[in-house]
Design an enzyme around this catalytic site. Structure first.
Site, mmCIF file in Angstrom:
data_model
loop_
_atom_site.group_PDB
_atom_site.id
_atom_site.type_symbol
_atom_site.label_atom_id
_atom_site.label_comp_id
_atom_site.label_asym_id
_atom_site.label_seq_id
_atom_site.Cartn_x
_atom_site.Cartn_y
_atom_site.Cartn_z
ATOM 1 C CG ASP A 64 -1.441 -1.408 1.141
ATOM 2 O OD1 ASP A 64 -1.151 -2.176 0.742
ATOM 3 O OD2 ASP A 64 -3.146 -1.376 2.294
ATOM 4 C CD GLU B 33 -6.327 0.314 0.681
ATOM 5 O OE1 GLU B 33 -7.529 0.591 0.670
ATOM 6 O OE2 GLU B 33 -6.024 0.054 1.950
ATOM 7 C CG ASN B 34 -4.039 3.605 2.183
ATOM 8 O OD1 ASN B 34 -3.508 1.829 1.781
ATOM 9 N ND2 ASN B 34 -5.350 3.571 2.489
ATOM 10 C CG HIS C 287 -9.467 3.667 2.230
ATOM 11 N ND1 HIS C 287 -10.072 4.415 3.227
ATOM 12 C CD2 HIS C 287 -8.808 3.289 3.168
ATOM 13 C CE1 HIS C 287 -9.907 4.613 4.166
ATOM 14 N NE2 HIS C 287 -8.404 3.780 3.981
ATOM 15 C CG HIS D 23 -6.917 -4.423 0.601
ATOM 16 N ND1 HIS D 23 -6.366 -3.219 0.187
ATOM 17 C CD2 HIS D 23 -7.581 -4.142 0.984
ATOM 18 C CE1 HIS D 23 -6.111 -2.447 1.475
ATOM 19 N NE2 HIS D 23 -7.209 -2.622 1.522
ATOM 20 C CG HIS E 44 -6.869 -3.678 4.675
ATOM 21 N ND1 HIS E 44 -7.394 -2.576 4.920
ATOM 22 C CD2 HIS E 44 -6.425 -4.048 5.671
ATOM 23 C CE1 HIS E 44 -7.918 -2.039 5.955
ATOM 24 N NE2 HIS E 44 -8.045 -3.010 6.779
ATOM 25 C CG HIS F 221 -1.266 0.400 5.667
ATOM 26 N ND1 HIS F 221 -0.946 1.937 5.709
ATOM 27 C CD2 HIS F 221 -1.399 -0.335 4.770
ATOM 28 C CE1 HIS F 221 -1.851 1.942 5.642
ATOM 29 N NE2 HIS F 221 -2.160 0.511 4.514
#
Ligand SMILES: [Fe+2]
Ligand SMILES: [Fe+2]
Length: 260
Positions: free
Chosen positions: A8, A39-40, A68, A151, A176, A178
């Protein structure tokens, strides 16, 4: 063939890590195809159109998303309209914009990439396991190499997906949480597996967010707005996966981390 999967990308510092290191990694590790979870990328929540094209320009072949996905709705809608190389989880309900898997080509080899979202502690979407069954059936003989970004929040759901798909896809990696896990291996039927490939972005925050904000949540039960820890040290987390392009079986998976 050699695949790079990057964890991510969080905020501006994550995008800068990609700008500064992706080309070198691809060259040094002789990477043929690169999947990046994005996604981040836009301040921790979702991705803008311009950031998506930036990451693709730095050398990502496809961007995957997660919970997200639709945080920047107008941008995502435009990206899907433009048929950009970006996927959303495949198990959103039928009729959701975008696609959950796609077949790409690298050095003439077809590579299918799928993105699915777990259901434990996340949105209650359609079953990710059955979604993968349907995707594998649809792909059929079109691609021997199949890569899956799962994810999801909990380790059990991710390990379950690894076993569920063992021998039917080339690789399943988690995103997801992290946090990079140390359980990478090739499962008995030839699927490379790792529970989570970690995060690319701030190193000294808590999952990318300023640690003071998250500490206040835990210690004082006070909920302040999230702010990314953008001014400190940074990291890049990824895995390199070696796949036999003829039969789609994985040969090797190894973690890769860069600290700045
Ligand atoms: Fe996520
Ligand atoms: Fe994330």
């Amino acid at each position: 063939m050699r695949i790079l999967a990057v964890g991510d990308v969080v905020g501006t510092s994550g995008c800068i890590m990609m700008r500064d290191f992706l080309r070198t990694i691809k060259k040094e590790k002789q990477i043929d195809f690169c999947v990046v979870n994005a996604e981040n990328a836009s301040n921790g929540k979702g991705i803008t159109r311009s950031l998506a094209y930036e990451l693709l320009d730095y050398g990502a072949d496809v961007l995957t998303m997660g919970n997200h996905t639709f945080s920047k709705l107008a941008d995502m809608s435009k990206l899907f309209e433009e048929n950009a190389n970006i996927l959303r989880p495949a198990n959103y309900p039928p009729g959701t914009m975008g696609v959950g898997y796609k077949i790409f080509h690298a050095n003439g080899v077809p590579i299918a990439v799928a993105n699915v979202l777990g259901r434990v502690y996340l949105a209650q979407l359609d079953c990710p396991f059955r979604a993968m069954d349907a995707i594998i059936e649809e792909i059929g003989t079109q691609a021997a190499v199949i890569l899956v970004d799962f994810h999801a929040e909990v380790t059990s759901e991710k390990v379950a997906m690894g076993w569920y798909l063992d021998g039917r896809v080339s690789a399943v990696w988690g995103t997801h949480t992290h946090v990079l896990t140390a359980d990478e291996r090739v499962l008995p039927n030839g699927t490379a597996y790792i529970t989570d490939i970690g995060m690319t972005g701030p190193r000294n925050g808590i999952l990318g967010v300023k640690k003071e904000i998250i500490l206040k949540r835990f210690v004082q039960a006070q909920h302040d707005k999230f702010e990314l820890d953008e001014n400190g040290r940074t990291q890049l987390n990824a895995v390199v996966i070696e796949v036999d392009e003829l039969n789609g079986k994985a040969k090797k998976i190894e973690r890769l981390t860069i600290f700045e």
